[in-house]
Design an enzyme around this catalytic site. Structure first.
Site, short mmCIF file in Angstrom:
data_model
loop_
_atom_site.label_atom_id
_atom_site.label_comp_id
_atom_site.label_asym_id
_atom_site.label_seq_id
_atom_site.Cartn_x
_atom_site.Cartn_y
_atom_site.Cartn_z
NE ARG A 2 -1.08 2.28 3.09
CZ ARG A 2 -0.92 3.44 4.02
NH1 ARG A 2 -0.19 4.22 2.85
NH2 ARG A 2 -0.07 3.68 4.74
CG ASP A 3 3.26 4.45 3.32
OD1 ASP A 3 2.86 5.05 2.21
OD2 ASP A 3 3.15 4.74 3.97
CG HIS B 18 3.59 4.74 9.05
ND1 HIS B 18 2.96 3.37 8.00
CD2 HIS B 18 4.09 5.69 8.11
CE1 HIS B 18 3.10 3.93 7.06
NE2 HIS B 18 3.44 5.27 7.32
CG HIS C 182 7.38 8.23 5.74
ND1 HIS C 182 6.84 7.30 4.36
CD2 HIS C 182 6.02 7.38 6.35
CE1 HIS C 182 5.37 6.53 3.63
NE2 HIS C 182 5.14 6.48 5.18
CB CYS D 156 2.54 10.08 1.61
SG CYS D 156 0.67 10.96 1.17
CG ASN E 104 6.33 3.22 4.45
OD1 ASN E 104 5.51 2.99 3.60
ND2 ASN E 104 5.55 3.55 6.01
P1 HMG Z 1 -13.20 14.53 -2.12
O1 HMG Z 1 -13.14 14.98 -3.47
O2 HMG Z 1 -13.77 15.40 -1.13
O3 HMG Z 1 -14.78 13.32 -1.82
O4 HMG Z 1 -12.07 13.10 -1.61
P2 HMG Z 1 -15.87 12.87 -3.05
O5 HMG Z 1 -17.11 12.26 -1.94
O6 HMG Z 1 -16.78 14.09 -3.26
O7 HMG Z 1 -16.03 12.15 -4.01
C1 HMG Z 1 -14.49 12.46 -5.39
C2 HMG Z 1 -15.08 11.24 -6.21
O8 HMG Z 1 -14.61 9.86 -5.60
C3 HMG Z 1 -16.26 10.62 -5.87
O9 HMG Z 1 -16.57 9.82 -7.37
C4 HMG Z 1 -16.63 9.44 -4.85
O10 HMG Z 1 -18.15 8.75 -5.36
C5 HMG Z 1 -15.78 8.50 -5.41
P3 HMG Z 1 -16.98 11.14 -8.40
O11 HMG Z 1 -18.58 11.58 -7.92
O12 HMG Z 1 -16.58 12.27 -8.92
O13 HMG Z 1 -17.49 9.42 -10.06
N1 HMG Z 1 -15.10 8.34 -3.73
C6 HMG Z 1 -14.84 7.44 -3.60
N2 HMG Z 1 -14.51 5.99 -5.17
C7 HMG Z 1 -13.52 4.46 -4.07
N3 HMG Z 1 -13.70 4.63 -2.94
C8 HMG Z 1 -14.14 5.12 -1.83
C9 HMG Z 1 -14.59 6.93 -2.74
N4 HMG Z 1 -14.20 7.85 -1.86
C10 HMG Z 1 -15.23 8.81 -2.72
N5 HMG Z 1 -13.22 5.11 -0.64
C11 HMG Z 1 -11.37 11.42 -0.34
C12 HMG Z 1 -12.38 12.53 0.14
C13 HMG Z 1 -11.20 11.32 1.58
C14 HMG Z 1 -12.59 10.58 -0.63
C15 HMG Z 1 -10.11 11.18 -0.75
O14 HMG Z 1 -9.02 12.89 -0.03
C16 HMG Z 1 -8.91 10.06 -0.63
O15 HMG Z 1 -9.59 9.07 -1.41
N6 HMG Z 1 -8.14 10.96 -0.61
C17 HMG Z 1 -6.82 9.27 -0.41
C18 HMG Z 1 -5.74 10.13 -0.39
C19 HMG Z 1 -5.02 9.40 -0.03
O16 HMG Z 1 -5.16 8.31 -0.29
N7 HMG Z 1 -3.71 9.12 0.59
C20 HMG Z 1 -2.07 7.86 1.00
C21 HMG Z 1 -2.72 7.43 2.34
S1 HMG Z 1 -2.13 8.48 4.03
C22 HMG Z 1 -0.72 7.75 3.67
O17 HMG Z 1 0.20 7.74 2.84
C23 HMG Z 1 -0.57 8.88 5.03
C24 HMG Z 1 0.11 6.99 6.25
O18 HMG Z 1 0.63 6.21 5.59
C25 HMG Z 1 0.67 7.16 7.94
C26 HMG Z 1 1.71 8.22 7.59
O19 HMG Z 1 2.31 7.92 6.48
O20 HMG Z 1 1.97 9.35 8.49
C27 HMG Z 1 -1.18 6.78 6.72
MG MG Z 2 3.35 6.81 5.43
#
Ligand code: HMG
Ligand code: MG
Length: 285
Positions: free
Chosen positions: A13-14, A205, A207, A238, A247
């Site tokens: 994933r990450d 966690h 990086h 990310c 990571n």
């Molecule tokens: P948004 O644009 O505000 O939300 O995004 P929305 O509700 O308007 O949805 C936009 C579109 O996405 C819509 O589709 C929804 O249906 C669809 P459209 O109508 O435009 O065709 N949608 C989805 N589709 C599939 N699965 C879903 C989903 N949700 C909405 N779950 C949202 C808000 C939260 C969805 C967006 O910001 C998002 O997906 N963010 C994720 C970002 C991400 O994955 N970042 C990396 C992971 S975090 C990380 O790496 C840190 C970590 O490792 C820890 C660390 O290192 O600190 C964990």
């Molecule tokens: Mg991370």
């Protein structure tokens, strides 16, 4: 306190979410299958996020459907909202994770909402996951510093970590998202947090920007933390944290665990085979 340390493998994933190229689904499946043969008990396989936001994870359902599930291994995934949770449950994830931030700038960049709004969205995710009998992990990002807001106040970390646990997360994984931490900063952070939180409900966690992630793992082990996220072959980053590196490498974490006299239960030869699959999948041979 436990003498066994859990390594939570987050490479699929990450490690793969922020790559410029798309790793083919078959290669992701091969990587997870190789990791399943190592003795790892927790593998974060993918994330059910918006494919508009993270196209690299758009094949989450196909990945979950294609892997060979090993007994004793939990296959986890990120779920930012109830849409993601529904997809993860349909795909048979053994646990899910919500992911919050301790800085508003990163919350807005990563989730398109403030920290407070993100917790409103998480509440029904926790409720529905509980009803489905699926454990929820909580991530808290930018615990040391944020690429947008600068250094993070440890008080904010304690506040939001406490909230994740109160809401029903079984554990909070502290994300040094951009690898800004050093041992002094982590020690200070843990001083505040562990004053009112059981260390066994905290995971690290890290990086590895500055090459000190192994020192952070060692320090957190000394402070009682017993779960560490790591990425096979050090893959990672990310997409919404500019400059976020990979990571900490899984092998590196295992070395620290051994050096500190703990057990990890991972077969190092099988891990070497998984590393080769990871490098082949990302063309980094
Ligand atoms: P948004 O644009 O505000 O939300 O995004 P929305 O509700 O308007 O949805 C936009 C579109 O996405 C819509 O589709 C929804 O249906 C669809 P459209 O109508 O435009 O065709 N949608 C989805 N589709 C599939 N699965 C879903 C989903 N949700 C909405 N779950 C949202 C808000 C939260 C969805 C967006 O910001 C998002 O997906 N963010 C994720 C970002 C991400 O994955 N970042 C990396 C992971 S975090 C990380 O790496 C840190 C970590 O490792 C820890 C660390 O290192 O600190 C964990
Ligand atoms: Mg991370």
């Amino acid at each position: 306190m436990s003498s066994t340390v859990t390594v939570f493998e987050v490479g699929p994933r990450d490690g793969l979410q922020s790559r410029g190229d798309m790793v083919p689904t078959t290669k992701k499946i091969a990587l997870i299958d190789a990791l399943s043969r190592t003795g790892l008990r927790k593998i974060e396989a993918t994330s059910f996020v918006s494919p508009r936001w993270v196209p690299q994870m758009a094949d989450a359902g196909e990945v979950m459907a294609g892997i060979v599930r090993h007994e004793g291994v939990t296959y986890a995934a990120l779920t930012p909202n109830v849409t993601g949770l529904g997809r993860a449950l349909a795909a048979g994830c053994g646990e899910v994770a919500i992911f919050a931030s301790s800085s508003d700038g990163f919350s807005r960049a990563n989730l398109n909402c403030s920290i407070a709004e993100s917790f409103e969205r998480f509440a029904p995710v926790l409720e529905e996951a509980r009803a489905a009998g699926v454990p929820v992990r909580g991530y808290l990002s930018t615990v040391i510093a944020c690429p947008f807001d600068g250094p993070t106040d440890p008080g904010e970390v304690s506040r939001w970590a406490g909230r994740l646990l109160e809401m029903g997360c079984y554990e909070v994984s502290l994300g040094d998202t951009i690898g800004a931490g050093d041992t002094e900063a982590l020690d200070w952070l843990l001083d505040g947090l562990l004053a009112h939180t059981d260390a066994e409900r905290i995971a690290g966690h890290f990086h590895d920007t500055a090459g000190v992630a192994a020192d952070l793992v060692a320090l957190a082990l000394d402070r009682g933390v017993r779960t560490f996220d790591a990425s096979v072959a050090g893959l990672g980053g990310c997409p919404y944290a500019p400059g976020a590196p990979g990571n900490v490498d899984t092998r590196c974490v295992l070395e620290v665990i051994e050096a500190k006299g703990f057990r990890h239960g991972i077969d190092l030869d099988a891990l070497a085979r998984a590393e080769a699959v990871a490098r082949a999948a990302t063309n980094a041979i």
